[in-house]
Design an enzyme around this catalytic site. Structure first.
Site, PDB file in Angstrom:
ATOM      1  N   HIS A 624       0.830  -1.209   0.000  1.00  0.00           N
ATOM      2  CA  HIS A 624       0.000   0.000   0.000  1.00  0.00           C
ATOM      3  C   HIS A 624       0.864   1.258   0.000  1.00  0.00           C
ATOM      4  CE1 HIS A 624      -3.689   2.319   1.257  1.00  0.00           C
ATOM      5  NE2 HIS A 624      -2.739   3.136   1.696  1.00  0.00           N
ATOM      6  N   GLU A 625       1.785   1.334   0.946  1.00  0.00           N
ATOM      7  CA  GLU A 625       2.621   2.534   1.045  1.00  0.00           C
ATOM      8  C   GLU A 625       3.547   2.666  -0.164  1.00  0.00           C
ATOM      9  OE1 GLU A 625       1.704   4.617   3.080  1.00  0.00           O
ATOM     10  OE2 GLU A 625       0.525   3.324   4.396  1.00  0.00           O
ATOM     11  N   HIS A 628       1.786   4.586  -2.836  1.00  0.00           N
ATOM     12  CA  HIS A 628       1.911   6.031  -2.614  1.00  0.00           C
ATOM     13  C   HIS A 628       3.291   6.525  -3.047  1.00  0.00           C
ATOM     14  CE1 HIS A 628      -1.861   6.816  -0.690  1.00  0.00           C
ATOM     15  NE2 HIS A 628      -1.640   6.077   0.381  1.00  0.00           N
ATOM     16  N   HIS A 631       3.777   6.847  -6.708  1.00  0.00           N
ATOM     17  CA  HIS A 631       3.024   8.005  -7.205  1.00  0.00           C
ATOM     18  C   HIS A 631       3.888   9.263  -7.120  1.00  0.00           C
ATOM     19  CE1 HIS A 631      -1.316   9.869  -7.262  1.00  0.00           C
ATOM     20  NE2 HIS A 631      -0.663  10.063  -8.391  1.00  0.00           N
TER      21      HIS A 631
END
Length: 835
Positions: A624-625, A628, A631
């Site tokens: 998940h991280e 980020h 991105h």
């Protein structure tokens, strides 16, 4: 002004034997300060640079001191902030004085090194030494970021930013341009933003009492400055004047987006306010900054305040070996003796979660659950009144800005557009899954009754325990059996290889160094990743932190770097997060300078120095991280304000939640889930159980997220009706249909809900965005399901059309560009078996 005696003492102190040179230099500075009758030394350490006539001594000083200045300054500036930079001025004067000696080649004057020496004889280098938080180096010298520098550094950054903003605000009308207004404004606050970003990061990972004190003193000033920028009437007038020019009208693409977003930011933050309204908004923003910081501190302090030491092994029945080993303090300094085994538990997730999930002792589970539920609810860390104050200030702020409620204020520029739409989305999903949710609740109650003979609702400290037992019986799945196949190093290496190939990047790990802030001893740790870098070690803020570099596979250029910090400690806030420390910018050749980011978590640490073994949930969090982070790292937007994760709040979770999908697929798990000893993949039967159990209690998990989003929206939409009500009653009664019926009331999460109360805005009126973005990512993942999990063409397209775009275009357009259509609202429910 330096006297001859003071000058000679200083020079001699710095030219003695090299061992202990830093200490000698400090002694010299003390002599300077003591020689008050002859030396003029200001209170901040400023030293007058009167001409030094002893050329021979100056040359010796230059020869021995200057080349080693790097190694001296870390120790010097800790004890004498401000003096080091002033001494650089003296050294620069020494260089000038010795110039004649170099020309005449004096017999006793050693040959001086070439000047200027790299990085030390410029105004910027002096500022960086005196103000390390303002250093613009890509790699951060964490050991120099002492607490004692915070106030001086941020004060200077505020002054510099104020002057730069003033220059933009007073730009002559005939000189208005995109560069002199929009871009100049972005440049004006960059130094402050970078410096304060370092402070905020250290506040999250090294929250000592001294650091907290300095941070809390500067926070209102930084907040006040931020408010003053968008409330500056002359600056607003300048921006609007440029917006009316032919150049502005001719802007297109990302430049047009940059102008529009800048104008919208100002309008959203009160640029049109006048008089008392403007003053009141400034006061509100300052108060929100202080209150939300206090709220976060209360949660951290309450979490750290509770511990449970168990000496009766019977209480620990049911706990998995990994949890027991982590809690075992028999051989630590915290126990009375080796003869009496002891196990210590805390409220940090790696410690308390296994208790609630596995401990057979209901009394033990209840004690731990009640302690966790009371975080932020009891003195001296009671957040009840603080939460209401924050809500009232947000509501007042929204009204000043022309909105009915704070939720309307925050959603206006997000995909959802209004609070009514956000509530409608939440309530519609609630209605769609209510039947599934009720069935799951009834099934768990029946399961408990079958095994105990007890009918009725479960107590809140029973749900996780019985859910785990039901999962084991229903799917024959023990989640702890997965840990040996999820060593943190293997998971991360596999994740890098997987997404490296998919997105066309190569990730390598660098060696790290860490300097202990107390002893000043520096240690080095070598990289352990499958792909290592040969570059010099990188300094980090804690010895457990790792550092990585990301390069483009095709072109070879450096896209960015990042730190990781995965385990809990008392000075580190809970949860998991990604953040950025530096955003690159576009160069003339079409490439960009690298980005710098970080990922943090609070995962189960390794036992007795062994490699940490992750739960499947912890592996999901890393993926998940990393979404980020990519991105940010893969951003190709030329303007910092539009780059990376600076997108609409209900779009920002798309990349992060999207990457979690690869943790549930047989083909991808085979790449990174390998036994930490044998390196064998997860056995087919265990893997099959995991995949079959993927949607176990999916409605319950979804309803939990909806409950949090609903609470958030209601508090920020209907505050007048709810204000003053009992938070526990609100949580247990008003939101009853969003929660399983329980045998005991639950303290409201509003007192420890840092997502919505830990920052002036943060996820406030935005928690719904987790589910909103999950609908988007479930839809996006269908392309990979159809075209291949490792389809590089699809991966490159995702990188090009979403990950690299930041906020350069509207999120609706980015989604449409990748999917060729609008989002399918059924995608998430289909994936979770809830249609």
């Amino acid at each position: 002004m330096l006297s001859g005696a003071a000058r000679t003492s200083l020079i001699r102190a710095t030219t003695r034997s090299l061992p202990g040179l830093g200490h000698r230099l400090i002694q010299g500075v003390r002599i300077l300060a003591a020689d008050a009758t002859h030396a003029k030394v200001a209170h901040d350490g400023e030293i007058s640079t009167k001409p030094v006539r002893d050329v021979h001594l100056c040359a010796r000083w230059q020869q021995h001191l200057i080349p080693r200045w790097d190694t001296l300054c870390a120790n010097l500036t800790l004890e004498y902030p401000g003096v080091a930079a002033r001494l650089l001025l003296v050294i620069e004067h020494v260089r000038k004085v010795t110039a004649p000696a170099r020309k005449t080649k004096a017999k006793h004057a050693p040959q001086a090194p070439p000047f200027p020496l790299p990085g030390w004889h410029t105004a910027a280098s002096c500022r960086a030494m005196a103000h390390p938080f303002l250093a613009q180096d890509f790699l951060i010298s964490w050991s120099k970021l002492a607490t004692s520098h915070i106030e001086a550094d941020i004060s200077r950054a505020l002054d510099n930013a104020a002057q730069a903003v003033e220059a933009v605000a007073t730009t002559a009308r005939e000189k208005l341009s995109f560069a002199s207004t929009v871009l100049a404004l972005e440049d004006a606050t960059r130094e402050l933003n970078h410096a304060w970003g370092k402070v905020e990061h250290l506040n999250s990972v090294c929250n000592t009492p001294a650091f907290r004190e300095s941070y809390s003193r500067m926070l209102p000033r930084v907040s006040a400055f931020s408010t003053s920028v968008t409330l500056n009437p002359r600056l607003w007038g300048t921006l609007k004047a440029f917006a009316d020019t032919p150049e502005a009208a001719a802007l297109s693409g990302t430049a047009r987006r940059m102008l529009d977003e800048t104008l919208a930011d100002f309008a959203e933050n009160g640029a049109e306010l006048q008089g008392q309204d403007r003053t009141r908004l400034e006061q509100i923003n300052a108060s929100l900054a202080t209150l939300t910081q206090k709220y976060s501190e209360n949660v951290l302090d309450a979490t750290n305040a509770w511990t449970k030491t168990v000496t009766d092994p019977a209480l620990l029945n049911g706990l998995p070996p990994n949890a027991l080993a982590a809690a075992n303090t028999t051989h630590s300094e915290n126990t009375q003796s080796e003869k009496q085994p002891a196990w210590r538990f805390t409220l940090h997730a790696p410690s308390i979660t296994p208790v609630l999930q596995y401990a057979n002792s209901e009394a033990f589970r209840r004690e731990c659950w009640e302690a966790l539920a009371r975080v932020g609810a009891d003195a001296p860390w009671d957040n009840t009144e603080i939460a209401w104050q924050i809500l009232k200030l947000r509501q007042e702020k929204a009204r000043l800005l022309g909105k009915n409620c704070f939720a309307d204020h925050t959603t206006a520029r997000r995909m959802v557009r209004t609070s009514a739409n956000a509530l409608r989305f939440t309530e519609d999903m609630h209605q769609r899954i209510s039947t599934h949710f009720a069935r799951e609740t009834a099934e768990l109650e029946a399961f408990r009754a079958t095994h105990t003979g007890l009918n009725g609702h479960l107590a809140p400290w029973e749900t996780a325990y019985w859910a785990e037992k039901q999962r084991r019986e229903k799917y024959d799945l023990d989640h702890e059996a997965l840990r040996p196949y999820l060593p943190i190093g293997g998971v991360i290496d596999g994740m890098f290889a997987l997404f490296g190939k998919l997105f066309g990047i190569r990730i390598t790990q660098r060696d790290i160094t860490h300097t202990d802030p107390t002893t000043h001893v520096t240690t080095t740790r070598h990289a352990t990743a499958a792909q290592r870098s040969d570059n010099e070690p990188v300094e980090v803020w804690h010895p457990e932190v790792n550092f990585y570099e990301v390069h483009d596979t095709a072109k070879g250029h450096h896209l960015g770097s990042f730190y990781t910090d995965w385990h809990p400690r008392a000075t580190k806030r809970g949860g998991a997060w990604m953040n950025f420390l530096h955003t690159g910018h576009r160069l003339n050749d079409g490439t960009s300078t690298p980005h710098l980011g970080l990922m943090c978590g609070n995962f189960t640490p390794g036992i007795a120095g062994a490699e940490p073994l992750l739960s499947h949930d912890e592996a999901l969090t890393i993926f998940h991280e990393f979404g980020h982070l990519l991105h940010h790292i893969l951003s190709e937007v030329p303007y910092e304000s539009l780059a990376g994760t600076r997108v609409a709040w209900d779009f920002v979770e798309l990349p992060s939640q999207l990457l979690e999908n690869w943790c549930w697929q047989r083909e991808s798990l085979a790449l990174f889930a390998r036994h930490h000893l044998t390196h064998q993949p997860i056995p087919d039967n265990l893997l099959g159980k995991l995949i079959r159990a993927a949607n176990y209690r999916a409605a319950t998990a979804t309803m939990r997220q909806l409950a949090l989003g609903k609470l958030d929206l209601e508090l920020h939409t209907h505050l007048e009706q709810l204000q003053g009500c009992d938070l526990d009653t609100l949580w247990n009664d008003t939101f009853a249909s969003y929660q399983p019926p329980l045998a005991a009331p639950v303290p409201s999460i509003a007192r420890r809900f840092t997502h919505i109360f830990g920052e002036p805005t943060g996820y406030a009126a935005g928690y719904y965005s987790y589910k909103w973005a999950e609908v988007l990512e479930a839809d996006v993942f269908t392309r990979f399901q159809k075209e291949g999990l490792f389809n590089e063409t699809t991966g490159r397209e995702l990188r090009e059309k979403i990950l690299s775009k930041g906020n350069a275009e509207a999120p609706e357009k980015l989604f449409h560009d990748f999917m060729g259509r609008a989002p399918d609202p059924e995608a998430l429910l289909r994936r979770e078996g809830l249609t």
